[in-house]
Structure formats: C-alpha cells, structure tokens
Write a protein that holds these residues in place. Sequence first.
Motif, mmCIF file in Angstrom:
data_model
loop_
_atom_site.group_PDB
_atom_site.id
_atom_site.type_symbol
_atom_site.label_atom_id
_atom_site.label_comp_id
_atom_site.label_asym_id
_atom_site.label_seq_id
_atom_site.Cartn_x
_atom_site.Cartn_y
_atom_site.Cartn_z
ATOM 1 N N ARG A 1 6.821 6.804 -9.301
ATOM 2 C CA ARG A 1 5.469 6.155 -9.054
ATOM 3 C C ARG A 1 5.547 5.260 -8.209
ATOM 4 N NH1 ARG A 1 4.501 6.154 -15.726
ATOM 5 N NH2 ARG A 1 3.511 8.327 -15.942
ATOM 6 N N LYS A 2 6.669 4.447 -8.153
ATOM 7 C CA LYS A 2 6.596 3.065 -7.371
ATOM 8 C C LYS A 2 6.551 3.405 -5.937
ATOM 9 C CE LYS A 2 9.549 -1.131 -6.579
ATOM 10 N NZ LYS A 2 10.812 -1.621 -6.896
ATOM 11 N N ILE A 3 7.029 4.478 -5.533
ATOM 12 C CA ILE A 3 7.117 5.020 -4.051
ATOM 13 C C ILE A 3 5.739 5.438 -3.814
ATOM 14 C CG2 ILE A 3 7.797 6.767 -2.482
ATOM 15 C CD1 ILE A 3 10.876 6.645 -3.810
ATOM 16 N N ALA A 4 5.093 6.160 -4.587
ATOM 17 C CA ALA A 4 3.823 6.650 -4.368
ATOM 18 C C ALA A 4 2.726 5.492 -4.430
ATOM 19 C CB ALA A 4 3.649 7.791 -5.301
ATOM 20 N N ALA A 5 2.941 4.465 -5.038
ATOM 21 C CA ALA A 5 2.023 3.278 -5.030
ATOM 22 C C ALA A 5 2.204 2.580 -3.732
ATOM 23 C CB ALA A 5 2.189 2.356 -6.275
ATOM 24 N N GLU A 6 3.499 2.443 -3.293
ATOM 25 C CA GLU A 6 3.936 1.672 -2.230
ATOM 26 C C GLU A 6 3.083 2.033 -0.974
ATOM 27 O OE1 GLU A 6 5.362 -1.507 -0.342
ATOM 28 O OE2 GLU A 6 5.520 -1.288 -2.589
ATOM 29 N N LEU A 7 3.122 3.578 -1.022
ATOM 30 C CA LEU A 7 2.570 4.157 0.304
ATOM 31 C C LEU A 7 1.174 4.296 0.349
ATOM 32 C CD1 LEU A 7 5.118 7.277 0.744
ATOM 33 C CD2 LEU A 7 5.356 4.892 1.711
ATOM 34 N N GLN A 8 0.450 3.833 -0.768
ATOM 35 C CA GLN A 8 -1.146 3.908 -0.805
ATOM 36 C C GLN A 8 -1.571 3.042 0.152
ATOM 37 O OE1 GLN A 8 -3.034 5.830 -2.417
ATOM 38 N NE2 GLN A 8 -1.558 6.974 -3.624
ATOM 39 N N ALA A 9 -1.168 2.059 0.258
ATOM 40 C CA ALA A 9 -1.835 1.002 1.357
ATOM 41 C C ALA A 9 -1.604 1.561 2.969
ATOM 42 C CB ALA A 9 -1.111 -0.459 1.193
ATOM 43 N N PRO A 10 -2.585 1.187 3.572
ATOM 44 C CA PRO A 10 -2.485 1.751 5.050
ATOM 45 C C PRO A 10 -1.475 1.160 5.768
ATOM 46 C CG PRO A 10 -4.495 0.148 4.724
ATOM 47 C CD PRO A 10 -3.808 0.454 3.181
ATOM 48 N N PHE A 11 -1.109 1.769 6.720
ATOM 49 C CA PHE A 11 -0.345 1.543 7.645
ATOM 50 C C PHE A 11 -0.869 0.998 9.059
ATOM 51 C CE2 PHE A 11 1.991 4.348 4.906
ATOM 52 C CZ PHE A 11 3.221 3.578 4.888
ATOM 53 N N GLN A 12 -0.608 -0.237 9.461
ATOM 54 C CA GLN A 12 -1.001 -0.780 10.829
ATOM 55 C C GLN A 12 -0.270 -0.330 12.005
ATOM 56 O OE1 GLN A 12 -4.453 -1.575 11.123
ATOM 57 N NE2 GLN A 12 -4.013 -1.420 13.246
ATOM 58 N N VAL A 13 -0.397 0.737 12.774
ATOM 59 C CA VAL A 13 0.514 1.208 13.860
ATOM 60 C C VAL A 13 -0.222 1.055 15.256
ATOM 61 C CG1 VAL A 13 1.826 2.690 14.906
ATOM 62 C CG2 VAL A 13 1.613 2.664 12.410
ATOM 63 N N GLU A 14 -0.151 -0.206 15.856
ATOM 64 C CA GLU A 14 -0.643 -0.488 17.139
ATOM 65 C C GLU A 14 -2.410 -0.869 16.572
ATOM 66 O OE1 GLU A 14 0.195 2.030 20.488
ATOM 67 O OE2 GLU A 14 2.437 1.502 20.107
ATOM 68 N N GLU A 15 -3.045 0.179 17.492
ATOM 69 C CA GLU A 15 -4.729 -0.226 17.081
ATOM 70 C C GLU A 15 -5.065 0.881 16.248
ATOM 71 O OE1 GLU A 15 -4.498 2.660 20.726
ATOM 72 O OE2 GLU A 15 -3.257 1.226 19.801
ATOM 73 N N TYR A 16 -4.197 1.599 15.512
ATOM 74 C CA TYR A 16 -4.580 2.628 14.441
ATOM 75 C C TYR A 16 -4.148 2.096 12.954
ATOM 76 C CZ TYR A 16 -4.350 5.539 18.983
ATOM 77 O OH TYR A 16 -4.495 5.783 20.190
ATOM 78 N N GLU A 17 -5.207 2.372 12.309
ATOM 79 C CA GLU A 17 -4.986 2.166 10.749
ATOM 80 C C GLU A 17 -4.821 3.670 10.124
ATOM 81 O OE1 GLU A 17 -6.888 -0.660 7.238
ATOM 82 O OE2 GLU A 17 -8.326 1.163 8.136
ATOM 83 N N LEU A 18 -3.642 3.878 9.490
ATOM 84 C CA LEU A 18 -3.149 5.093 9.302
ATOM 85 C C LEU A 18 -2.954 5.210 7.741
ATOM 86 C CD1 LEU A 18 -0.574 5.978 11.993
ATOM 87 C CD2 LEU A 18 -3.134 6.628 12.113
ATOM 88 N N PHE A 19 -3.160 6.358 7.179
ATOM 89 C CA PHE A 19 -2.937 6.561 5.637
ATOM 90 C C PHE A 19 -1.958 8.009 5.621
ATOM 91 C CE2 PHE A 19 -6.994 4.248 5.890
ATOM 92 C CZ PHE A 19 -6.809 3.463 4.764
ATOM 93 N N VAL A 20 -1.020 7.709 5.010
ATOM 94 C CA VAL A 20 0.019 8.657 4.817
ATOM 95 C C VAL A 20 0.448 8.570 3.376
ATOM 96 C CG1 VAL A 20 1.959 7.394 5.501
ATOM 97 C CG2 VAL A 20 2.052 10.075 5.650
#
Length: 620
Positions: A421-440
């Motif tokens: 659950r902790k891992i799943a929750a940690e990955l919920q926030a978007p990732f900022q990679v250069e100019e891209y906001e990514l969700f995984v």
Amino acid sequence: MAVQSRLLQTDQLSDSGALIAQLQALQSAFESSEKKVYQQALEASERRYRDLFETVLTGIYRTTPDGTVVLANPALQRMLGFSTDEQPVIHRVDGAAYRAALFTDGEVRAMEGVWIRKDGAHITVRETARAVRDGSGVTIFYEGIVEDITAEKRNELFDRGCQRILEMVARNEPLDEILRQIAHLVEEQSPGRFCSISLCCDGRLHPLATSPLTSRFADKGIPMRAGYGCLVHAAKCRRTVIVPNVAESDVFSRVQEVVKSLGIGASWSTPFSTQGEVRGVISVFAPEPTVPDAHEIAMSETVSRLAAVAIEHRWLYDNLHRQATKDSLTGLPNRSVFESTLAQNLRDNARLALLWIDLDRFKEVNDSLGHRIGDALIRQVAGRLSECAGKATLLARIGGDEFAVILHALAAREDAEACARKIAAELQAPFQVEEYELFVTASIGISIYPEHACTAVELQQKADTAMYRAKSRGKNGYAFFEDHLESGARARLETETSLRRALQNGELKLFYQPQVDLQGRMVGMEALLRWFHPKRGVVSPVEFIPIAEETGLIVPIGSWVIREACRQCAEWQKQGIDVKVAVNVSALQFYFSDLLDIVRTALDACALKPESLELELTES
C-alpha cells in the motif's frame, strides 16, 4: 742497462791475477747496475700503489688489533666523514661479529655491516679483511677494503617496499592503508622527513596519509588556492614543485604561521594522475631549508606512479564490483544480488515476503517520449521505492520496469500488505521529468515463504503470477498469491502459445455486424474478430485480445484484420452493395507498426476508396 765493455786481450795479461781483477771489476759494475734498475722498478711500483691508494673509490685501511687506524686512504676518510688531516676512527655497530670472524678464520669476505660516521649517521658497508700475523702466529695488524653500499641497500629496501605495496594493491587492500604505506616508505628512505598524500575531491585536497602540516586540514581539506603550499601549486600546474626555503616563499603565504610553528624548512610535492586527471599529490616536508637529492626526486616520481596505480586499480575494482552487483541505471542491487540474497534468506529459514513490482503503462512513456525520458522516469521511481524500503528490506531492479522487494523477518501477512500500500500510494503523485508531467502506477504481486513456496524460483513465479492478477483487476494495486491463480496462469500461457500459431493456421475469422442509422438504413459494417481454436472452439475476444496486446501479437493480427476487411468491403462493392467497413485499431499499432503504410497498402491492393474504411480506436 749499458755496461762498458772491455776487450780482454789474453795475450796482454801478464798473469792470472790481473785477469781475476778485471773479472771482479766487471761483476761489481754489473751488480751495481742491476741494483739501480731494481730500485727504480720498486719506486715505480710504489708510486703506482700510492696513486691507486690515493684515488681508488674503495676504502682501504690498516688497524692495530685494538682497532686503532694506522693507515686509511682518502676514500675511507670521506666515507667516514673525516678530513684528510684528521685521524679517522672506525666504529662498527656490530664489531664483535667482525672480530670473531677474523679470530676464527683469519679473514672476512664481503661481510655486510653498519658503520657510524663522524657526524653520527649510519652507513651500510661491504667489507673484506684479513689478519696479518708474524712468524709465531701473533696478529700484527688487520687490513681490509670497504665499499659503501648504503645507496645500494637503500634502493633494495625501496624496491622491496614498492613490491610490498603492489602486492597490497593486488590483494585489494583498503586504499587508505595502501597510501599510508607509501608515505611510510618515503619516510623510511628519508629519515627526518614527513610525507603526506592528499586526494583531489570537490575542488579541495583531502589528506589521507598526513604530515603535521596537512593534518591541520584533515577534516575540511585544503582549498585549491594559491598560498596553501606547494602541494596545491603542484596539483594545479601538474608537475613537481620544490620550495627549498618555505620562509622565503609566497607558495606558503596563507599558512606561514602554521609552517613556522611546525618547524618546516623545505617542501616538495609531486602530483599523480589517472585517465588524464590529477587525482592527488605526494608531499615531503623537511625541518631545515634544503633541496631534495636525486634519489629523493626519483623516489617521489616512483611513489607518485605507485599511488596512481593504486587509485586506478581501486577504481577498476569498484567499477567491476558495481557492474556485477549494481543496476547501472538506478544504482540499486541488480537481479544477481537479489537472487543470491533471496537464496541466503531461504537458507536461514526465516519467514519472508516477496513483492514483485511491475510499472503500469511504462512502455507507453518509453515508446512515445523515448528511452532518455523513460530512463529518467525509472530513476525517479527507484528513488521513491527506496524511500518506502525499510531496514528489513532489499529493493532490487530486476530489469526493464520490474522491481522486487524482499521483506526479511516477516512478522505477519499485514506487514507485506502495508508495504504494498505504501508503494502504491508513493507512486500516485506525478513525476516531473524535464518538461513532462508523467503518471505511472504499479501492479504488485506478493508471495510468502514458506506458505506459498519453499524455493526461490517458485517464490518468484508465484509473486509474478500474483502481479498479473493485480494487473487484471485494473492495475494500480496489489494481490497476494492464491492457489487458483496458478491454474489461471497456466491457462493464460497455453492461450498465448496457441495464439501465436492461430494466424498462420487460419484460425482467425472476421464476422461483420451491420451498422444502421435512425431510419433503419444500413450505413456500414463493423468487423468483429473471432478465434476458432481447433480444440477449445470459439475463444472470446475478451480472453485473447488483452493477451495479444500484452505480447505484441496485436500488431500482426491487426494488420491482417485491416487487409481482410478491405478485401471483403471491395468484394461487396463489386456486388453493388455500397457499404463502409469499420475496423478496431489497438493503440499499440500506432507505436509498433507503420499504420499509414499498412492502410495504404491494403486499400491499393483492393482498389478501395479511402472513405470506405473506418478506423476506430479501442477504449483501452
């Protein structure tokens, strides 16, 4: 020799007495001449011996039995530090061994020993001597020749020291200890000097093997700025720097007070480099103003190469170790370390949980934005996963977008669930990679030892099975292994294997569903794919389409569907049925195939107008 000849006329001699007198005169003249020649030869020999005695580089001596020097050549006097008008004294560190050998054998041959010079310095000599005795066997004096082998022995010790250090390098001993041994070797070769070795890091010189001066900077390092000593100057100009008189040099201007308090008179520093970059500096400090001799300069250059070899070897060893144990992209333990750790944990027979993590939709990021963005995203994911991993866990990158977590000493099933659950929750926030906001997100499968499996291979297989269960539930979640999942996984594998042969065996068929408008008029046909399995009969698209997309089989299957639908539409139009045909297209066909060329080729092959084909993007 010329002797005046006299012609003897026997007829002129009056008697035999006169003849005898003449013969005696001749003999006397001959003996006088021979004695003169002998005397001249003896004097020449003595001159040659005296010249040799005076000019030979080997020491020559003669002493009384109690050791008083009665004869010494200039070479011996220089060796002992005495002037030519001084009475030299021979002081052996171990004179007993010398006297015992002479008393027993009457001679010593190439005996090595240590003598003490007038100034107190020790020199190493090689000595050959004999006892000279009278007719009754009483020793009259000792005489011998001596060779100063101090430099030779010093070089031998230095070579052995270098060999010892190279052996330490080969054994992969700690770099700090190797550098300390190098500094110690320099100090052994130059008594009274201090040696320091400093490494370049973050714009500073950080002392490892320290001298009284550099130890003042051991915590923060020495700034790479002018005035902080010849070691900084040597590092910046990449050559040996010699400061004969520290008090008169601007090189030590910023640390002049410290230098005075420590009584440093002179210093010289030699940098060492690897791969074209200066890695550090070896520095020697002397208490009095002086310049290094030729041996000290050569030694500094040699030990600087030794230090470079040690650092280069350590870098290569660490790099190979990292390659063997670390994932090159994330720095996490790699699959090899994961498998060995898991096997060791199972040997310890401690209860544990294995979490198998697979990122959802990562391939879409990789394929649409490129591997550079994908790699950066993987690194950020690894960073977040590391924050979730506690002390009782091992987080490893298995490869691609797969990670694994081993929860050691598992107390309860709920601990594994909490971690997931902790891992799943940690990955919920978007990732900022250069100019891209990514969700995984991630799908996580969990297996527990020994409940679910007793071997490492089975434990991984069951965690992987559980992970696919999590994906089938809509992804972005976790699932524990359950026995019924195994049969489902086997069925899925069998379906995938059969699907790979279905296209070439002609098992795939298209059915067409009419499309009508609100007035009930048929305006088109929708192509529906069906699979007729030789043993199972009709297989539902709900079952095999997801497998086709996951394995990439959807690309060749989709191409066949477009060609077949175009062929059928053209056939209907030849029969006078003016109708369009609609075909579902998977998103993967945009990523992994040249969809435009496939459509154009299919239309051209059937002479079908483009407006007769409709492409529909599926909901997935």
